[in-house]
Design a protein around this motif. Structure first.
Motif, short mmCIF file in Angstrom:
data_model
loop_
_atom_site.label_atom_id
_atom_site.label_comp_id
_atom_site.label_asym_id
_atom_site.label_seq_id
_atom_site.Cartn_x
_atom_site.Cartn_y
_atom_site.Cartn_z
N ARG A 77 0.86 -1.19 0.00
CA ARG A 77 0.00 0.00 0.00
C ARG A 77 0.89 1.24 0.00
O ARG A 77 1.11 1.86 1.04
CB ARG A 77 -0.93 0.00 1.23
N GLN A 79 1.63 4.89 -0.54
CA GLN A 79 0.73 6.05 -0.60
C GLN A 79 1.11 7.06 -1.66
O GLN A 79 0.31 7.98 -1.96
CB GLN A 79 0.57 6.69 0.78
N LEU A 87 -5.56 6.06 5.77
CA LEU A 87 -6.36 5.18 4.92
C LEU A 87 -5.55 3.95 4.51
O LEU A 87 -6.06 2.81 4.53
CB LEU A 87 -6.85 5.93 3.67
N CYS A 88 -4.27 4.18 4.16
CA CYS A 88 -3.39 3.04 3.84
C CYS A 88 -3.25 2.13 5.05
O CYS A 88 -3.20 0.90 4.91
CB CYS A 88 -2.02 3.54 3.40
N CYS A 91 -6.44 0.06 5.64
CA CYS A 91 -6.50 -1.00 4.61
C CYS A 91 -5.47 -2.09 4.91
O CYS A 91 -5.75 -3.28 4.75
CB CYS A 91 -6.24 -0.41 3.22
N TRP A 110 -7.21 1.88 -1.22
CA TRP A 110 -7.01 2.97 -0.25
C TRP A 110 -7.22 4.32 -0.92
O TRP A 110 -7.64 5.28 -0.26
CB TRP A 110 -5.61 2.90 0.37
N TRP A 114 -9.60 7.23 0.37
CA TRP A 114 -9.10 8.58 0.65
C TRP A 114 -10.00 9.63 -0.01
O TRP A 114 -10.35 10.65 0.61
CB TRP A 114 -7.65 8.70 0.14
N ILE A 138 -15.06 -0.20 3.15
CA ILE A 138 -13.85 0.15 2.41
C ILE A 138 -14.01 -0.39 0.99
O ILE A 138 -14.34 -1.56 0.81
CB ILE A 138 -12.61 -0.49 3.06
#
Lengths: 244, 138
Positions: A77, A79, A87-88, A91, A110, A114, A138
């Motif tokens: 993940r 970013q 959010l990452c 997740c 993610w 976001w 999600i």
């Protein structure tokens, strides 16, 4: 801290500068993106120790290291310059739960999360992000289905945070304008650390996401620490919206 | 003669011929195939059903252990760790078995769909030993 990012300056507006943090290790500014928590502990996400579903706290003298979770990493993940650390992290916690428990490895989106939580305009607080994951779910990559976080808690104390991790929860820990996925506890010479998985590296450098972080450096009051224990895959039609 | 009406036996070329009635019996004589006794079907799936509110470090160690999962994977046996409430809709019979036995429990289902349960062990090594005991791991 151990931050490194392939920073894409063209994508990052000037107003996102507030989400960048100077890396203590190499003096490079990294994109983080965590906002201070929206509300006090327990207002958006249920408070740990407040429900019958929580595990009993483990006395500090009995704390022990939890197993290494590296073998369960299956999805990076990264970013990628977005102020989307929490959010990452959320997740990530969910993806580690899925892998450890033998459930279908469902890649979470993610970036869509976001956009949903911020409108694509900046950072996000972890309590409001997790509240969104518990009420709206999600988004799953390339799918209209979503994963709903069904059991999660906002933790008022570091003791509670460590207890929940030892009881098998995955977590999000926050510090220094940054949130990271927490997958375990490590006791070294009597000092408790959390096993953190960052979202700042990918490709050949992805292993640098893994690091230990002192438990007492997690900033509960400013940002928060969240435990995630159970999730369910649901189609959009099954979701129940929160009251406005 | 009575004897001639009973049978006329001729032994030719390794075959015993019975003239009357005309029945051919293979020679040398072969024992009939044994009647198969029912064998337990191979394990098809293993479930660790628990109550997440009772989580503790020992259970966390079992949940995160790789050895017993690898043993099941190598035998192509499906495995899953699930909270009883979360799995109730998708695996009602498995959850019922686990609850009947007491949580946390290891439930296994054979190829015929028959399930059985045992108490969840205390350590990852004991978990692997249990899987060997039920024939799910080598």
């Amino acid at each position: 801290m151990s931050y490194y990012i392939d920073f894409d300056g063209l994508r990052v507006p000037d107003e996102w500068d507030e989400y960048r943090v100077l890396d203590e290790d190499d003096g490079v500014w990294r994109m983080c993106g965590l906002l201070p928590r929206e509300l006090p502990v327990g207002r958006l996400v249920p408070e740990w120790f407040e429900t019958n579903e929580t595990c009993p706290p483990i006395p500090r003298a009995q704390w022990q290291s939890t197993p290494d979770m590296r073998p369960y990493e299956w999805h990076n993940r990264y970013q990628n310059g977005y102020p989307a650390c929490c959010l990452c992290s959320i997740c990530g916690a969910v993806e580690f739960l899925l892998a450890r428990d033998g459930r279908e490895k469902t890649p979470l989106d993610w970036h869509r999360l976001w956009v949903e939580t911020t409108g694509g305009r900046g950072g996000c607080a972890v309590d409001s992000a997790l509240w969104h994951a518990m009420t709206q779910g999600i988004p799953i990559k390339n799918s209209t289905d979503r994963i709903l976080v069904t059991e999660a808690w906002d933790v008022p104390t570091l003791e509670g945070f460590a207890s929940g991790i030892q009881a098998g929860a995955m977590a999000v820990g926050c510090h220094d304008v940054h949130a990271e996925c927490v997958v375990g506890l490590e006791i070294q010479n009597g000092t408790p650390y959390v096993q953190m998985v960052n979202s700042h590296y990918h490709g050949e450098k992805a292993d640098r996401n893994w690091h230990l972080f002192r438990l007492d450096r997690i900033e509960l009051r400013a940002y928060g620490a969240m435990l995630i224990r159970e999730v369910q895959v649901r189609t959009v039609g099954q979701l129940i919206d929160a009251k406005g | 003669m009575r004897h001639t009406t009973l049978a006329l036996l001729l032994l030719t070329g390794g075959a015993l011929l019975v003239a009357s009635p005309a029945i051919q019996i293979p020679w040398p004589w072969q024992a009939p195939a044994p009647i198969p006794t029912p064998q337990p079907s191979a394990v098809a799936a293993v479930y660790l059903i628990h109550e997440s509110a009772d989580g503790n470090p020992a259970m966390t160690a079992i949940k995160a252990d790789l050895a017993w999962k690898a043993a099941l994977d190598s035998n192509s046996i499906r495995w899953l760790i699930a909270d009883d409430d979360a799995a109730e809709k998708s695996l009602p019979n498995v959850v019922a078995l686990a609850r009947k036995h007491g949580l946390p429990a290891v439930v296994w289902v054979d190829a015929a769909g028959l399930g059985a349960a045992k108490a969840c062990p205390q350590t990852p090594a004991e978990m692997l030993a249990l899987l060997r005991e039920i024939g799910a791991a080598k």
